[in-house]
Design an enzyme around this catalytic site. Structure first.
Site, PDB file in Angstrom:
ATOM      1  N   PHE A 112      40.184  -7.128 -15.204  1.00  0.00           N
ATOM      2  CA  PHE A 112      39.023  -7.427 -14.378  1.00  0.00           C
ATOM      3  C   PHE A 112      38.207  -8.537 -15.035  1.00  0.00           C
ATOM      4  O   PHE A 112      37.869  -8.461 -16.214  1.00  0.00           O
ATOM      5  CB  PHE A 112      38.161  -6.162 -14.216  1.00  0.00           C
ATOM      6  CG  PHE A 112      36.890  -6.419 -13.443  1.00  0.00           C
ATOM      7  CD1 PHE A 112      36.943  -6.802 -12.103  1.00  0.00           C
ATOM      8  CD2 PHE A 112      35.648  -6.284 -14.055  1.00  0.00           C
ATOM      9  CE1 PHE A 112      35.777  -7.048 -11.398  1.00  0.00           C
ATOM     10  CE2 PHE A 112      34.481  -6.526 -13.350  1.00  0.00           C
ATOM     11  CZ  PHE A 112      34.542  -6.912 -12.020  1.00  0.00           C
ATOM     12  N   GLN A 113      37.907  -9.569 -14.289  1.00  0.00           N
ATOM     13  CA  GLN A 113      37.128 -10.733 -14.746  1.00  0.00           C
ATOM     14  C   GLN A 113      37.755 -11.458 -15.936  1.00  0.00           C
ATOM     15  O   GLN A 113      37.056 -12.066 -16.729  1.00  0.00           O
ATOM     16  CB  GLN A 113      35.680 -10.328 -15.046  1.00  0.00           C
ATOM     17  CG  GLN A 113      34.966  -9.880 -13.766  1.00  0.00           C
ATOM     18  CD  GLN A 113      33.460  -9.819 -13.885  1.00  0.00           C
ATOM     19  OE1 GLN A 113      32.920  -9.590 -14.957  1.00  0.00           O
ATOM     20  NE2 GLN A 113      32.780 -10.034 -12.767  1.00  0.00           N
ATOM     21  N   LYS A 162      34.801  -9.419 -25.811  1.00  0.00           N
ATOM     22  CA  LYS A 162      33.745  -8.421 -25.919  1.00  0.00           C
ATOM     23  C   LYS A 162      33.862  -7.606 -27.204  1.00  0.00           C
ATOM     24  O   LYS A 162      32.863  -7.327 -27.872  1.00  0.00           O
ATOM     25  CB  LYS A 162      33.785  -7.495 -24.702  1.00  0.00           C
ATOM     26  CG  LYS A 162      32.607  -6.545 -24.659  1.00  0.00           C
ATOM     27  CD  LYS A 162      32.508  -5.833 -23.325  1.00  0.00           C
ATOM     28  CE  LYS A 162      31.215  -5.013 -23.288  1.00  0.00           C
ATOM     29  NZ  LYS A 162      31.055  -4.321 -21.998  1.00  0.00           N
ATOM     30  N   MET A 474      25.417 -41.444   1.245  1.00  0.00           N
ATOM     31  CA  MET A 474      26.339 -42.341   0.563  1.00  0.00           C
ATOM     32  C   MET A 474      27.706 -42.336   1.240  1.00  0.00           C
ATOM     33  O   MET A 474      28.351 -43.374   1.364  1.00  0.00           O
ATOM     34  CB  MET A 474      26.465 -41.960  -0.912  1.00  0.00           C
ATOM     35  CG  MET A 474      27.272 -42.949  -1.725  1.00  0.00           C
ATOM     36  SD  MET A 474      26.606 -44.613  -1.629  1.00  0.00           S
ATOM     37  CE  MET A 474      25.730 -44.731  -3.172  1.00  0.00           C
TER      38      MET A 474
END
Ligand SMILES: Cc1ncc(C[n+]2csc(CCOP(=O)(O)OP(=O)(O)O)c2C)c(N)n1
Lengths: 564, 157
Positions: A112-113, A162, A474
């Protein structure tokens, strides 16, 4: 001292003298955020998007000359930050970006992530690290700050799993950085410098070509002194605006795609280009084979890879432009005769008079160029000017009277819409004394509009001046010129209630239709000193001119465009 | 257009995670060509040596060298002018082919038969890249089943 990886991050930032971190928390970086909660050595500013955190850190770094710091979590937090990192890479802005990563045990499992952050950032950072052992953190963080700020500056990314932020290890920040493989050259080769001065003394039409490297090297004073002593005129790139100062008689405005006639002609006519901290970007050179065709090139740059990459340099000098220009000034004394270039200055004067930068006023509408000039008249030196990307950006570079380096903050290399507002917030944080203006377009401002909340919460007032042409101007300009006016997906007739929008966040807003209203709004916004949005209705179909069409040669400028 | 030249470049770089991908990323991101790449640690050091065979115009080669040097873990970059260059190839042949012919041929290219199995034989050669190509051309008539070719390694003379 023994401490956790998360504590080490805080300690390192403290040792580096960091006073501001822009960031956004998440699962993988929570240990670090927990330590942020416990400290008061620096302020953490919670932006509302990770891209904005990095842009804010860029603005802070550009205005202060210090290393900017941003912090994000793993996965989507990091990928959101990538645009900012790439932006900093292209413009050589010193940044340290710290990201959380999933625990080591989960790396490589599509957890996850989880995303391969260092894999993604490799191509848009000066260097990056995945830290797999807390014991490495002090060395890595120290190296990161050192790498970001020295040599050719740039963003450095540190990815920390982590579990590494939880791991306990010894923290010793006293050890000096030892990198056998990284030794940037700062002193230019003395013989080459001498030869360059001889070439200058022999030239008839030398031209200083000033790039953003001068600003990062804090070398503007040295460059001004050199120009003054030798009497050599100068053109500035977009990134170098403010180097010479608008009131300096030797500066011939900006060159390149939207450079002035005089600057581009000077570059086409010179017999000796003296490139200082400039990288011969294609937006500057136009068609390479026609660029400064009859000139030899002296090229001073801290980055050896920039020298002779695009244009062959007869006099390559690798070194810190501050040091090299100082040397050049010393050597030039008595050797370079300013009188010699008098006819050249006359020619340039002639170019200036032939087609000065300008625009046509039109009854009943405000011209965007006027707005820029007006801000310049009203605030001048007292403001730092950031921009987003588009026509408004070019008009700002053309028409604002920049008097000092670090006054103009804009996304040059990457051209990132959404840069302006968060960068201006970082600029404010870095220079609380001055007014922070973001000149933006009705397209660009919506790309990081959520930062209204950050700006209000942290009392980092930015005055957003929207040059509102109801177009992605632009792109519309190119469609007008090169696509037979097929305005594919550039019409922004649909508009939000700008005043209501900014007010809902707690700022102030103004709709401006006349010049008087503009003056009043700007004055009021400066006095109120809160985040503001001045929505200026400007003429819809104005084009940025002169223009060198992409790939065209500098001396073939489109000077005006008349609608059929 | 400038003439494309083949060049061999050696890179000494720190042994650290993803050091090699920094190199290959640089080549792909900037559109440089890699003809072959070999890498192995340098004994008793914290460095590895990479040998890259590449090609491009003089300007491209110059950029390759400068850009390689810019990578933080890179200690040194050598562009070889006068070098001894070797490459290796192994070829698998059906057992029915003429063993002694293959052996003689391989010997001529600094090689030999290195394995004989029930239904195949394997020969190897180690020689200059161009000669290895010649060898592979020459052994075609023995119906090679599989060919494996290493990258080049080089040392300055
Ligand atoms: C993130 C991003 N997407 C797309 C572009 C391409 N682009 C360059 S200028 C421009 C139009 C900008 O419009 P606006 O902000 O309204 O400014 P204007 O040109 O009208 O002044 C676009 C879409 C870009 N530079 N950045």
């Amino acid at each position: 001292m023994q401490m956790s990886g998360a504590q080490m991050v805080i300690e390192a930032l403290k040792h580096e003298g960091v006073d501001t971190v822009f960031g956004y928390p998440g699962g993988a970086i929570m240990n670090v955020y927990d330590e942020i909660y416990k400290q008061d050595d620096f302020q953490h500013i919670l932006t509302r998007h990770e891209q904005a955190a990095v842009h804010a850190a860029e603005g802070y770094a550009k205005v202060t000359g210090k290393v900017g710091v941003a912090m994000v979590t793993s996965g989507p937090g990091f990928t959101n930050a990538v645009t900012g990192i790439a932006d900093a890479y292209m413009d050589s802005i010193p940044l340290v970006v710290i990201s959380g990563q999933v625990p080591m045990s989960l790396i490589g499992t599509d957890a996850f992530q989880e995303i391969d952050s260092v894999g993604i950032s490799r191509s848009c950072t000066k260097h990056n690290y995945l830290v797999t052992d807390a014991a490495d953190l002090p060395r890595v963080l120290k190296e990161a700050f050192y790498l970001a700020a020295t040599g050719r500056p740039g963003p450095v990314h540190v990815d920390i799993p982590k579990d590494v932020t939880a791991q306990i290890a010894e923290f010793d920040y006293s050890r000096p950085v030892e990198m056998e493989t990284y030794k940037p050259t700062t002193k230019g080769n003395a013989r080459q410098i001498k030869k360059a001065i001889e070439a200058i003394a022999a030239a008839k039409r030398p031209l200083l070509y000033l790039g953003g490297g001068i600003i990062s090297a804090n070398a503007a004073d040295e460059v001004r002194a050199f120009a003054k002593m030798t009497g050599i005129p100068a053109v500035e790139t977009f990134m170098a605006r403010g180097t010479m100062g608008a009131d300096n008689p030797l500066v011939i405005s900006m060159l390149g795609m939207h450079g002035s006639y005089a600057a581009n002609m000077a570059m086409s006519e010179t017999d000796l280009v003296i490139g200082l901290g400039a990288r011969f970007d294609d937006r500057v050179t136009g068609k390479l084979s026609e660029f400064a065709k009859n000139a030899d090139v002296i090229h001073v740059d801290i980055d050896p890879a920039s020298i002779s990459k695009l244009v062959n340099a007869e006099y390559p000098i690798v070194g810190d432009v501050k040091y090299v220009v100082e040397e050049m000034t010393t050597l030039a004394k008595g050797k370079v005769d300013p009188e010699r270039y008098a006819p050249w200055l006359e020619t340039i004067d002639h170019f200036n008079k032939l087609h000065p930068l300008g625009y046509e006023e039109e009854a009943g509408t405000i011209k965007p160029q006027w707005v820029i000039e007006r801000i310049g008249q009203l605030l001048g030196e007292k403001a730092n000017i950031s921009t987003d990307v588009g026509q408004h950006q070019m008009w700002t570079a053309q028409f604002y009277p920049f008097t000092r380096p670090r006054q103009f903050i804009s996304s040059g290399g990457l051209g990132t819409m959404g840069f302006g507002f968060p960068a201006a917030m970082g600029v404010k944080r870095g220079d609380m004394e001055r007014v922070s203006i973001n000149v933006t377009g009705d397209g660009s401002i919506l790309m990081n509009i959520q930062e209204l909340m950050t700006s209000v919460e942290y009392k980092l007032p930015v005055i957003n001046v929207i040059l509102n042409n109801h177009f992605l101007g632009m792109v519309r300009q190119w469609q007008t010129l090169f696509y037979d006016k097929r305005y594919s997906e550039t019409d922004l007739s649909m508009q939000p209630n700008w005043v209501g929008l900014v007010e809902s966040f707690g700022g102030v807003g103004y709709n401006v239709e006349t010049k008087e209203e503009f003056d009043a709004a700007l004055k009021d916004a400066v006095e109120k000193n809160v985040v503001a949005m001045i929505n200026v209705s400007v003429s819809r179909f104005e084009n940025v001119l002169p223009m060198v069409p992409a790939g065209g040669s500098l001396f073939n400028m489109m000077l005006e465009y008349k609608d059929k | 257009m400038m003439q494309n030249e083949r060049r061999v470049v050696s890179v000494i770089l720190q042994n650290e995670a993803s050091a090699l991908s920094r190199i290959t990323d640089l080549f792909s991101a900037r559109g440089y060509n890699i003809e072959s790449l070999t890498v192995a640690p340098i004994p008793e050091s914290k460095y590895s040596r990479l040998t890259i065979a590449t090609s491009g115009s003089v300007r491209v080669i110059e950029q390759i060298i400068k850009q390689l040097h810019k990578l933080i873990p890179v200690l040194r970059v050598y562009e070889h002018a006068d070098l001894v260059e070797k490459e290796m190839a192994m070829v698998k042949f059906p057992i029915g082919e003429n063993l002694s012919d293959i052996e003689t041929l391989s010997k001529a290219y600094n090689g030999k038969i290195v394995n004989v199995g029930n239904d195949m034989i394997i020969a190897m050669v180690a020689d200059e890249p161009k000669r290895v190509s010649h060898y592979l051309e020459a052994v075609k008539r023995f119906n090679p089943k599989e060919i494996v070719r290493s990258g080049t390694v080089a040392l300055e003379r």
